[in-house]
Design a protein around this motif. Sequence first.
Motif, PDB file in Angstrom:
ATOM      1  N   CYS A  62       0.835  -1.281  -0.055  1.00 58.40           N
ATOM      2  CA  CYS A  62       0.070   0.068  -0.121  1.00 58.40           C
ATOM      3  C   CYS A  62       0.860   1.299   0.016  1.00 58.40           C
ATOM      4  N   CYS A  65      -0.137   3.851   3.097  1.00 60.34           N
ATOM      5  CA  CYS A  65       0.354   3.728   4.448  1.00 60.34           C
ATOM      6  C   CYS A  65       1.616   2.982   4.556  1.00 60.34           C
ATOM      7  N   CYS A  71      -4.003  -3.885   1.680  1.00 68.22           N
ATOM      8  CA  CYS A  71      -4.439  -2.991   2.660  1.00 68.22           C
ATOM      9  C   CYS A  71      -5.944  -2.408   2.300  1.00 68.22           C
ATOM     10  N   CYS A  74      -6.803   1.946   3.288  1.00 67.05           N
ATOM     11  CA  CYS A  74      -6.603   3.078   2.453  1.00 67.05           C
ATOM     12  C   CYS A  74      -7.612   3.368   1.258  1.00 67.05           C
TER      13      CYS A  74
END
Length: 344
Positions: A62, A65, A71, A74
């Motif tokens: 990701c 982040c 992920c 997000c």
Amino acid sequence: MLNRLNDITDFVHQLTHRIHNLFAPPGSTCLTCGTRAVLSPTYPGICTRCVKQIPWIRSIRCQRCGRAIGCPDCIRPHMQNRSFICNRSAVQYNALMKEWIGMYKFRGHERYAPLLTSLLTQAFQAMSEELSSAVAKENQASVAHPATSALPPVDAGFHPPSPRASTYARVQPSSPHTSTVVRDQPQAATRQTQSLLQSPKPRWRPDAVTYVPVSSERLAERGFNQAERLAAGLAAACRLPVVDLLQRRINTAKQSFKTRGERIETMKEAFSMSPGAIDVLRELHMRGAASKTVREHTSPFRLLLVDDIYTTGSTLDACGRVILNAAASSDIPIEIYSLTLARS
Ligand SMILES: [Zn+2]
Ligand SMILES: [Zn+2]
């Protein structure tokens, strides 16, 4: 008589030390596993076996982040407006890292500080390389197509198969604080071309480092703020200024009895700017702007926000939001990046 006695004590001490060294295996005692071994030259206090156990985040899945795994967080709509551009973490928050960080944070083992700082510094270097190449690509793109914006629209759902090779700019949020200065300048593209000729290797480098504060209650309990120590260690290693910008009004850790909505609301109120912090920021911005090239002069102030653990990112987001708002009301263009020791 007393001197003579001291000499004898010294002699006995040296002798026992030599005998001990004669029978003990070579090396020193490893800080984390306690065995006697040859210690790592890179990571202070630990043996090479422990170095191999460090769960580095080597490939980022990701881009926003910095997670190494897929992920779902997000891509949620409310995550699009995060106050920080991206987060990078050094390691995964596994049982071993929980133990190391806990030894430092909760049990006050100061000897863990250089070790943890070295992990963060390593991650900072990787982050700098990654973002520097993104800045270079961004500049190339704007030179090739001067009429287009340097930053394409957000695509947070984009998860490249080879994350390190992907273009960072693709997932940069098109938030109002990002590079608006460059977009608003009609001659920006020409200036960029000129400065590219002057400096062929644009570097991503923060203008200052700051950290997530702890409440005064927590500070009294622990005696130190681990995020502040990490930020100070990193700043010293990388020769960056460290600034104290925020204060924590509410201890958000003790709100498990609250609903999710209430927790989000409390988090919004948890931080505020420290007295005089905006003046410090303005001063740094002015000083930095004076020493920069033309292109850099028009670019926003880059702030690196440091914390120990990234869990949901809501603490970092709340901190960043307070800084963004304060900077906006003082006409300081700013970009916030986040660097954390561990990603849970
Ligand atoms: Zn060890
Ligand atoms: Zn993410």
